[in-house]
Motif scaffolding. Structure first.
Motif, PDB file in Angstrom:
ATOM      1  N   ASN A   1       0.818  -1.206   0.000  1.00 53.96           N
ATOM      2  CA  ASN A   1       0.000   0.000   0.000  1.00 53.96           C
ATOM      3  C   ASN A   1       0.855   1.259   0.000  1.00 53.96           C
ATOM      4  O   ASN A   1       0.523   2.263  -0.650  1.00 53.96           O
ATOM      5  N   GLU A   2       1.972   1.203   0.723  1.00 55.36           N
ATOM      6  CA  GLU A   2       2.908   2.329   0.731  1.00 55.36           C
ATOM      7  C   GLU A   2       3.423   2.611  -0.679  1.00 55.36           C
ATOM      8  O   GLU A   2       3.455   3.756  -1.133  1.00 55.36           O
ATOM      9  N   GLY A   3       3.788   1.545  -1.386  1.00 53.37           N
ATOM     10  CA  GLY A   3       4.309   1.694  -2.745  1.00 53.37           C
ATOM     11  C   GLY A   3       3.281   2.268  -3.704  1.00 53.37           C
ATOM     12  O   GLY A   3       3.597   3.118  -4.546  1.00 53.37           O
ATOM     13  N   ILE A   4       2.031   1.826  -3.569  1.00 50.90           N
ATOM     14  CA  ILE A   4       0.977   2.352  -4.444  1.00 50.90           C
ATOM     15  C   ILE A   4       0.787   3.845  -4.210  1.00 50.90           C
ATOM     16  O   ILE A   4       0.649   4.627  -5.157  1.00 50.90           O
ATOM     17  N   VAL A   5       0.762   4.253  -2.952  1.00 46.82           N
ATOM     18  CA  VAL A   5       0.588   5.673  -2.637  1.00 46.82           C
ATOM     19  C   VAL A   5       1.740   6.487  -3.221  1.00 46.82           C
ATOM     20  O   VAL A   5       1.526   7.558  -3.809  1.00 46.82           O
ATOM     21  N   LEU A   6       2.959   5.995  -3.094  1.00 50.84           N
ATOM     22  CA  LEU A   6       4.120   6.717  -3.618  1.00 50.84           C
ATOM     23  C   LEU A   6       4.037   6.881  -5.129  1.00 50.84           C
ATOM     24  O   LEU A   6       4.296   7.969  -5.671  1.00 50.84           O
ATOM     25  N   ILE A   7       3.674   5.814  -5.824  1.00 55.34           N
ATOM     26  CA  ILE A   7       3.548   5.889  -7.282  1.00 55.34           C
ATOM     27  C   ILE A   7       2.440   6.858  -7.672  1.00 55.34           C
ATOM     28  O   ILE A   7       2.564   7.620  -8.642  1.00 55.34           O
ATOM     29  N   ALA A   8       1.353   6.856  -6.907  1.00 54.54           N
ATOM     30  CA  ALA A   8       0.249   7.782  -7.176  1.00 54.54           C
ATOM     31  C   ALA A   8       0.678   9.231  -6.975  1.00 54.54           C
ATOM     32  O   ALA A   8       0.254  10.126  -7.716  1.00 54.54           O
ATOM     33  N   LEU A   9       1.514   9.478  -5.967  1.00 52.79           N
ATOM     34  CA  LEU A   9       1.997  10.836  -5.724  1.00 52.79           C
ATOM     35  C   LEU A   9       2.859  11.323  -6.884  1.00 52.79           C
ATOM     36  O   LEU A   9       2.752  12.489  -7.306  1.00 52.79           O
ATOM     37  N   MET A  10       3.701  10.451  -7.416  1.00 46.66           N
ATOM     38  CA  MET A  10       4.513  10.823  -8.573  1.00 46.66           C
ATOM     39  C   MET A  10       3.621  11.116  -9.766  1.00 46.66           C
ATOM     40  O   MET A  10       3.791  12.128 -10.464  1.00 46.66           O
ATOM     41  N   GLY A  11       2.640  10.263 -10.009  1.00 41.29           N
ATOM     42  CA  GLY A  11       1.732  10.480 -11.132  1.00 41.29           C
ATOM     43  C   GLY A  11       0.953  11.775 -11.001  1.00 41.29           C
ATOM     44  O   GLY A  11       0.754  12.502 -11.982  1.00 41.29           O
ATOM     45  N   ALA A  12       0.513  12.084  -9.780  1.00 36.52           N
ATOM     46  CA  ALA A  12      -0.242  13.317  -9.553  1.00 36.52           C
ATOM     47  C   ALA A  12       0.612  14.542  -9.867  1.00 36.52           C
ATOM     48  O   ALA A  12       0.160  15.487 -10.526  1.00 36.52           O
ATOM     49  N   GLY A  13       1.845  14.535  -9.396  1.00 33.79           N
ATOM     50  CA  GLY A  13       2.725  15.666  -9.647  1.00 33.79           C
ATOM     51  C   GLY A  13       3.036  15.854 -11.124  1.00 33.79           C
ATOM     52  O   GLY A  13       3.105  16.991 -11.623  1.00 33.79           O
ATOM     53  N   LEU A  14       3.205  14.754 -11.841  1.00 29.09           N
ATOM     54  CA  LEU A  14       3.531  14.833 -13.262  1.00 29.09           C
ATOM     55  C   LEU A  14       2.350  15.307 -14.110  1.00 29.09           C
ATOM     56  O   LEU A  14       2.540  15.820 -15.216  1.00 29.09           O
ATOM     57  N   ARG A  15       1.127  15.148 -13.596  1.00 30.34           N
ATOM     58  CA  ARG A  15      -0.059  15.540 -14.373  1.00 30.34           C
ATOM     59  C   ARG A  15      -0.436  17.003 -14.197  1.00 30.34           C
ATOM     60  O   ARG A  15      -1.316  17.502 -14.899  1.00 30.34           O
ATOM     61  N   LEU A  16       0.182  17.706 -13.269  1.00 33.06           N
ATOM     62  CA  LEU A  16      -0.198  19.093 -13.004  1.00 33.06           C
ATOM     63  C   LEU A  16       0.502  20.041 -13.972  1.00 33.06           C
ATOM     64  O   LEU A  16       1.716  20.192 -13.932  1.00 33.06           O
ATOM     65  N   ASP A  17      -0.275  20.676 -14.823  1.00 32.02           N
ATOM     66  CA  ASP A  17       0.293  21.634 -15.774  1.00 32.02           C
ATOM     67  C   ASP A  17       0.447  23.029 -15.181  1.00 32.02           C
ATOM     68  O   ASP A  17       1.219  23.834 -15.690  1.00 32.02           O
ATOM     69  N   ARG A  18      -0.306  23.325 -14.125  1.00 36.37           N
ATOM     70  CA  ARG A  18      -0.263  24.661 -13.530  1.00 36.37           C
ATOM     71  C   ARG A  18       1.044  24.853 -12.764  1.00 36.37           C
ATOM     72  O   ARG A  18       1.410  24.033 -11.927  1.00 36.37           O
ATOM     73  N   LYS A  19       1.737  25.958 -13.039  1.00 38.15           N
ATOM     74  CA  LYS A  19       2.987  26.241 -12.344  1.00 38.15           C
ATOM     75  C   LYS A  19       2.732  26.493 -10.854  1.00 38.15           C
ATOM     76  O   LYS A  19       1.698  27.017 -10.468  1.00 38.15           O
ATOM     77  N   PHE A  20       3.716  26.108 -10.053  1.00 34.06           N
ATOM     78  CA  PHE A  20       3.585  26.288  -8.614  1.00 34.06           C
ATOM     79  C   PHE A  20       3.590  27.776  -8.280  1.00 34.06           C
ATOM     80  O   PHE A  20       4.335  28.566  -8.847  1.00 34.06           O
ATOM     81  N   GLY A  21       2.732  28.159  -7.329  1.00 32.50           N
ATOM     82  CA  GLY A  21       2.674  29.539  -6.871  1.00 32.50           C
ATOM     83  C   GLY A  21       1.655  29.689  -5.768  1.00 32.50           C
ATOM     84  O   GLY A  21       0.646  28.975  -5.742  1.00 32.50           O
ATOM     85  N   TRP A  22       1.877  30.614  -4.854  1.00 37.07           N
ATOM     86  CA  TRP A  22       0.982  30.769  -3.703  1.00 37.07           C
ATOM     87  C   TRP A  22      -0.400  31.215  -4.139  1.00 37.07           C
ATOM     88  O   TRP A  22      -1.411  30.749  -3.607  1.00 37.07           O
ATOM     89  N   GLN A  23      -0.484  32.113  -5.090  1.00 36.92           N
ATOM     90  CA  GLN A  23      -1.787  32.571  -5.568  1.00 36.92           C
ATOM     91  C   GLN A  23      -2.424  31.564  -6.514  1.00 36.92           C
ATOM     92  O   GLN A  23      -3.624  31.296  -6.437  1.00 36.92           O
ATOM     93  N   ARG A  24      -1.606  31.025  -7.418  1.00 36.91           N
ATOM     94  CA  ARG A  24      -2.144  30.074  -8.388  1.00 36.91           C
ATOM     95  C   ARG A  24      -2.646  28.798  -7.701  1.00 36.91           C
ATOM     96  O   ARG A  24      -3.524  28.114  -8.214  1.00 36.91           O
ATOM     97  N   TRP A  25      -2.061  28.466  -6.548  1.00 37.47           N
ATOM     98  CA  TRP A  25      -2.431  27.244  -5.824  1.00 37.47           C
ATOM     99  C   TRP A  25      -3.304  27.558  -4.603  1.00 37.47           C
ATOM    100  O   TRP A  25      -3.328  26.789  -3.644  1.00 37.47           O
ATOM    101  N   ARG A  26      -4.050  28.652  -4.629  1.00 33.45           N
ATOM    102  CA  ARG A  26      -4.772  29.047  -3.421  1.00 33.45           C
ATOM    103  C   ARG A  26      -5.810  28.001  -2.989  1.00 33.45           C
ATOM    104  O   ARG A  26      -6.029  27.818  -1.792  1.00 33.45           O
TER     105      ARG A  26
END
Length: 416
Positions: free
Chosen positions: A68-93
């Motif tokens: 289960n730990e491994g699945i969560v880790l792989i999901a976290l990587m996939g989630a990060g790779l799918r985000l097209d919006r640039k990181f930012g305090w306002q953009r990520w409000r």
């Protein structure tokens, strides 16, 4: 543990892989999801003599904890790779509202209801609250963003994806706190400075450094760039390296993995290799999730929820239908986020494999006398979430996508 021949095990694994690939296509326009089908198969399996194992062992086995730990880790990587919006305090409000307001409010409400309403001890109530509060990064795929480089998918999908990427790391210190409380060895200064501040800072640092190195090797190395291989397996390697390195130096591994993914995603963001890595991560995640959901369905069929009383059942229902949605409405009360997005981000606080991992992690490190009751409440909430959210995700998100397209078209036709 298993009374199966080698050939039957291979047959089962092969069938699950085919199921993970085929079922999403069949269910594309239906109000069902792959996890629902898998749980149903697990329930049927529990009625046969083919799989013989202790239900207690399945819920506490270290091997399944690491799975289960491994699945969560792989999901976290996939989630990060799918985000097209640039990181930012306002953009990520929306993300910060979900993380810093909705999740703490949810955790407080669950703790209060579990301790004073259900009668769990402080440690057990804290464990349940910390384990059940985060939105699951694995089972929330139907409400998250699409493939990378495809553009924005709207505030609802972005908020749920970015929240799921970060909330596991923020919830984990409270799992450690619950273990310490149960063991009677709470050092509040150590917990706040080390388990929270230091671990989070190290996780961010390791994720950024390793993500920067990986991004350079993938896209900017003068020769023999990893992206030239087209092999999405690279994402799994970065995932495990980021997590292991962070944990070895006592950092927050979940945060490290997601930050590494975001850092990689920001490097040559238009490169198609991002899509290849996200797709491969998604395939591995889906196959492993299928296995875990079948086992979860089997455990339910074998009595995982049997210790549930009416108070625990009421809490489980409240977690899915009342606490998280209400916390979201309160937190977003003064936000200019569209009303439908606010409601959907509150409703789709999906519980799942992350909760299973947290409970296995805690129960393998401390003796909780109420563990069967905790499993029953959490298992009921997970089951409700998978069924209700799985059946409503397709139509509700289609409505949200249509609303977003209407707004975009209206803005595009407005005179300058």
């Amino acid at each position: 543990m298993l009374q199966l021949s080698h050939e039957l095990i291979l047959l089962g694994i092969g069938g699950l892989i085919l199921l993970a690939a085929w079922i999403p296509l069949l269910l594309k326009k239906l109000p069902l999801s792959l996890p629902i089908i898998c749980i149903g198969l697990g329930l049927l399996l529990s009625m046969t003599p083919w799989f013989q194992a202790s239900q207690t062992r399945l819920t506490h086995d270290p091997t399944l904890e690491h799975l289960n730990e491994g699945i969560v880790l792989i999901a976290l990587m996939g989630a990060g790779l799918r985000l097209d919006r640039k990181f930012g305090w306002q953009r990520w409000r929306s993300t910060w509202v979900l993380l810093l307001a909705v999740m703490p409010l949810t955790m407080l409400a669950v703790f209060a209801a579990a301790h004073w309403g259900v009668g769990l001890s402080i440690a057990a109530a804290l464990l349940l609250a910390a384990a059940i509060a985060p939105t699951d990064p694995v089972l929330a795929a139907d409400v998250q963003t699409g493939p990378p480089t495809q553009g924005e998918d709207g505030e609802t999908r972005f908020g749920l994806t970015s929240e799921a990427g970060l909330n596991d790391g923020l919830a984990f210190p409270f799992i450690a706190l619950a273990i310490s409380v149960q063991q009677g060895a709470v050092d509040w200064l150590h917990w706040s400075l080390v388990e929270v501040a230091s671990d989070l800072a190290l996780g961010v640092l390791i994720g950024w450094v390793l993500g920067s190195i990986a991004g350079y090797l993938m896209f900017r190395l003068p020769s023999a760039k990893l992206s030239d291989t087209g092999d999405g397996l690279v994402a799994i390697g970065v995932t495990f390296c980021a997590y292991a390195l962070s944990v070895l130096i006592h950092g927050n591994g979940f945060i490290a993995v997601f930050i590494a993914a975001l850092t990689i995603r920001s490097t040559c963001p238009d490169n198609e290799f991002h899509t290849a890595m996200a797709e491969f991560s998604g395939q591995i995640e889906r196959v492993l999730m299928t296995l875990v959901m079948v086992l979860f369905g089997w455990a339910v069929g074998k009595g995982l929820l049997a210790p549930l009383d009416w108070r625990g059942a009421l809490l489980a229902v409240g977690i899915v239908f009342v606490i998280r949605p209400a916390a979201s409405l309160v937190a977003f009360a003064r936000s200019d986020t569209p009303g439908l997005s606010k409601r959907l981000m509150g409703f789709f606080g999906i519980r799942g494999i992350g909760t299973l991992f947290y409970l296995q992690y805690a129960f393998n490190r401390a003796q909780f006398g109420e563990r069967s009751q905790i499993w029953a409440i959490a298992g009921t909430a997970i089951l409700l979430s998978i069924v209700v959210h799985g059946m409503t995700a397709t139509p509700l998100m289609a409505k949200a996508d249509a609303r977003r397209e209407e707004r975009e078209n209206a803005e595009a036709t407005e005179p300058a």
